[in-house]
Design an enzyme around this catalytic site. Structure first.
Site, mmCIF file in Angstrom:
data_model
loop_
_atom_site.group_PDB
_atom_site.id
_atom_site.type_symbol
_atom_site.label_atom_id
_atom_site.label_comp_id
_atom_site.label_asym_id
_atom_site.label_seq_id
_atom_site.Cartn_x
_atom_site.Cartn_y
_atom_site.Cartn_z
ATOM 1 N N TRP A 134 8.428 -32.125 20.465
ATOM 2 C CA TRP A 134 7.442 -33.186 20.304
ATOM 3 C C TRP A 134 6.032 -32.625 20.526
ATOM 4 C CZ3 TRP A 134 10.759 -32.532 24.316
ATOM 5 C CH2 TRP A 134 10.233 -32.418 25.600
ATOM 6 N N ILE A 171 -6.670 -26.089 13.308
ATOM 7 C CA ILE A 171 -6.690 -27.527 13.603
ATOM 8 C C ILE A 171 -5.843 -28.244 12.559
ATOM 9 C CG2 ILE A 171 -8.089 -29.636 13.774
ATOM 10 C CD1 ILE A 171 -10.393 -27.969 14.810
ATOM 11 N N GLY A 223 4.713 -22.857 18.414
ATOM 12 C CA GLY A 223 5.352 -23.953 19.127
ATOM 13 C C GLY A 223 6.766 -24.157 18.624
ATOM 14 N N CYS A 272 2.001 -31.913 14.012
ATOM 15 C CA CYS A 272 0.628 -32.400 14.137
ATOM 16 C C CYS A 272 0.252 -33.379 13.026
ATOM 17 C CB CYS A 272 -0.295 -31.195 14.102
ATOM 18 S SG CYS A 272 -1.968 -31.634 14.491
ATOM 19 N N GLY A 305 0.863 -1.193 0.000
ATOM 20 C CA GLY A 305 0.000 0.000 0.000
ATOM 21 C C GLY A 305 0.891 1.232 0.000
ATOM 22 N N ARG A 337 -6.011 -33.292 26.242
ATOM 23 C CA ARG A 337 -6.108 -32.416 25.072
ATOM 24 C C ARG A 337 -6.800 -33.098 23.902
ATOM 25 N NH1 ARG A 337 -3.514 -30.173 20.407
ATOM 26 N NH2 ARG A 337 -3.571 -27.934 20.638
HETATM 27 P P1 RVP Z 1 3.675 -25.074 15.506
HETATM 28 O O1 RVP Z 1 3.872 -23.618 15.885
HETATM 29 O O2 RVP Z 1 3.492 -25.255 14.051
HETATM 30 O O3 RVP Z 1 4.738 -25.929 16.076
HETATM 31 O O4 RVP Z 1 2.287 -25.526 16.142
HETATM 32 C C1 RVP Z 1 2.030 -25.461 17.526
HETATM 33 C C2 RVP Z 1 0.604 -25.852 17.760
HETATM 34 O O5 RVP Z 1 0.359 -27.196 17.318
HETATM 35 C C3 RVP Z 1 0.178 -25.856 19.214
HETATM 36 O O6 RVP Z 1 -0.115 -24.596 19.727
HETATM 37 C C4 RVP Z 1 -1.033 -26.771 19.194
HETATM 38 O O7 RVP Z 1 -2.206 -26.101 18.813
HETATM 39 C C5 RVP Z 1 -0.688 -27.765 18.096
HETATM 40 N N1 RVP Z 1 -0.201 -29.045 18.605
HETATM 41 C C6 RVP Z 1 0.495 -29.311 19.734
HETATM 42 N N2 RVP Z 1 0.736 -30.633 19.785
HETATM 43 C C7 RVP Z 1 0.190 -31.126 18.675
HETATM 44 C C8 RVP Z 1 0.170 -32.532 18.279
HETATM 45 O O8 RVP Z 1 0.849 -33.371 18.852
HETATM 46 N N3 RVP Z 1 -0.618 -32.847 17.280
HETATM 47 N N4 RVP Z 1 -0.363 -30.151 17.951
#
Ligand code: RVP
Length: 497
Positions: free
Chosen positions: A404, A311, A379, A317, A19, A416
């Site tokens: 992990w 999610i 994370g 994950c 911009g 969780r």
């Molecule tokens: P990243 O920043 O990509 O490492 O993601 C961190 C996020 O992943 C966490 O804040 C949580 O929502 C999610 N998480 C944590 N553990 C797991 C898993 O084992 N699936 N996922």
């Protein structure tokens, strides 16, 4: 069954169109500050953070050490909830003991500890001063301090004891726990001290170091409460919340957050409602994670202080592959942002959004903020740093830190993932991330990049950035072009043999 017409997109499928950059758009004028909790539109939130970054509710990430370092640069950590309530409350207390400029959690030794061990522990933790207590424990009776200036191993011998070389409490200038930072600094300069112990009931509350004087200026953005104590958040779950929430509140947590891979549930609403009934607005509880506007609305109506979006995008994950649930982070965010803005218009209440998971580089953070996220949860980013609690190790000449997922067998976080008693299947992996140095250096670099992006887009604060950002989806072809790497190859040298 219903199929949504729009394809699920990730953050890397968009770019920002610059911009108009005006004279106002200077780095000093850019404010990355963000509201952390719900508030009436046009009013100030109860908690605002100067750096829109929070650390993930994970064992491998949010320890008290990381929480202190992150609060010092203006963010907030969420101490993980996959531990006994008392242990989590103790972690929260350890952070709250830190007043900006006051150190705690220093190396503590007993009077009988040999100088060789004192020297080794100071070197391991890169500290200059150790505290001597009767028991050798941090909460023991304070006897004195010992610094590297008080002994020399060759002169005094590694087996001489700390008690014989320490500066005893009677000869020290000390201050009571009520001392303010400016009063403490006054005492330091007046008495030519390098360290000022702050005492409470004969025990050490904290230390103020002369060499931190500059740091007080460096950490001018620190997230602090009304008493200048560093702010800290804590994760909770929807099972033991009736016991966990009061313990965390008692320990001094500033904000709580439900820790779940899927937050669209009556259990989350009940947990938030419990906190609101017990504490009103005094104990903000964030909820999530969600990926669409319906779920946002449900949690906002229940009274969530903020809503976490994402999610299956986390670096560790495997939820999408295991359960088939989730949504590309960009699509999820855009849908929820629309619902958040509609909610604000309809009710006059602004519920901040936290973009959580899968932010692989700083441009993803810029994209999430441009799309309307108020702050970002990370994370992997924090796991790579000195301050994270995981082990640092060398593999093939490269330094790594362990990282992990909470859904991995190693974490065993069944609360969780809605599994009971024992994890039947995993939703996360256990691995390593390349080590990346100190939190301060990394966050400052990220802040500089976000600031630069906002200047290019002509925005000086996040509210304007949300309103004015212009984004464009990228085609697969231009996506490839952006990712093209120049291979640096040494020319082959003919040895002549
Ligand atoms: P990243 O920043 O990509 O490492 O993601 C961190 C996020 O992943 C966490 O804040 C949580 O929502 C999610 N998480 C944590 N553990 C797991 C898993 O084992 N699936 N996922």
């Amino acid at each position: 069954m219903k199929i949504l017409p729009e394809i699920s997109r990730t953050l890397s499928e968009y770019l920002l169109i610059p911009g108009l950059t005006t004279e106002d758009c200077t780095p000093e004028n850019v404010d990355l500050g963000a509201p952390l909790v719900r508030h009436r539109v046009g009013e100030e939130p109860g908690i605002r953070i100067a750096t829109p970054m929070v650390s993930a509710i994970m064992q491998a990430v949010s320890s008290p050490t990381l929480a202190v370092a992150l609060a010092q640069v203006g963010g907030v950590s969420f101490i993980h909830q996959n531990q006994q309530i008392e242990d989590q409350a103790a972690d929260v207390r350890a952070v709250k003991r830190h007043k900006a400029g006051f150190r705690s959690g220093e190396v503590t030794v007993a009077p009988t500890t040999p100088l060789g061990e004192v020297s080794r522990r100071l070197a391991d933790t890169e500290q200059g001063v150790a505290v001597v207590t009767q028991s050798g424990e941090a909460d023991g009776e304070f006897l004195g301090i010992i610094s590297l200036d008080d002994f020399h191993l060759e002169r005094h011998g590694a087996f001489e004891t700390a008690g014989n070389r320490m500066r005893g409490r009677d000869g020290l200038v000390t201050a009571p726990a009520t001392v303010s930072l400016s009063e403490a600094n006054e005492l330091i300069w007046q008495h030519h001290l390098d360290v000022l112990p702050v005492l409470e009931d004969g025990r050490l509350a904290s230390l103020v170091l002369k060499r931190d004087y500059q740091a007080h200026k460096t950490y001018h953005r620190a997230s602090v409460d009304g008493e200048k104590r560093l702010r800290v958040g804590a994760g909770i779950n929807s099972r033991d919340f009736k016991d966990r929430i009061p313990a965390l509140v008692e320990a001094g947590a500033d904000v709580l957050c439900l820790d779940s891979s899927d937050g669209y549930s009556v259990y989350q609403a009940r947990t938030v409602e419990f906190a609101r009934e017990e504490y009103g607005d005094d104990v903000p509880v964030g909820a999530g994670n969600v990926v669409d506007g319906r779920a946002f609305r449900y949690l906002a109506d229940a009274g969530a202080a903020f809503v976490k979006v994402g999610i299956g995008g986390g670096a560790i994950c495997t939820t999408r592959a295991q359960k088939g649930i989730g949504r590309g982070q960009a699509s999820a965010l855009l849908d929820v942002v629309e619902a958040r803005d509609a909610y604000a218009q309809e009710t006059g209440v602004y519920v901040p959004l936290c973009c959580d998971g899968g932010l692989l580089n700083d441009s993803h953070m810029a994209m999430a903020l441009a799309m309307g996220a108020d702050f970002i949860m990370l994370g992997r980013y924090f796991a790579r740093l000195d301050e994270s609690p995981s082990r640092k190790l060398q593999i093939g000449g490269q330094w790594y830190k362990e990282y992990w997922g909470e859904g991995s067998r190693r974490a065993q976080n069944e609360a969780r993932y809605g599994q009971r008693g024992q994890m039947v299947f995993e939703e996360g992996v256990d691995g390593y991330v390349p080590y990346a140095g100190s939190l301060y250096d990394n966050v400052e670099r990220t802040r500089a990049k976000l600031t630069s992006t906002m200047i290019s887009c002509g925005s000086t604060n996040l509210r304007d950035f949300h309103r004015d950002a212009v984004l464009v989806p990228v085609s697969a072809e231009s996506f490839k072009q952006t990712g093209a790497e120049v291979q640096l190859r040494r020319p082959t040298v003919d040895s002549g043999e």
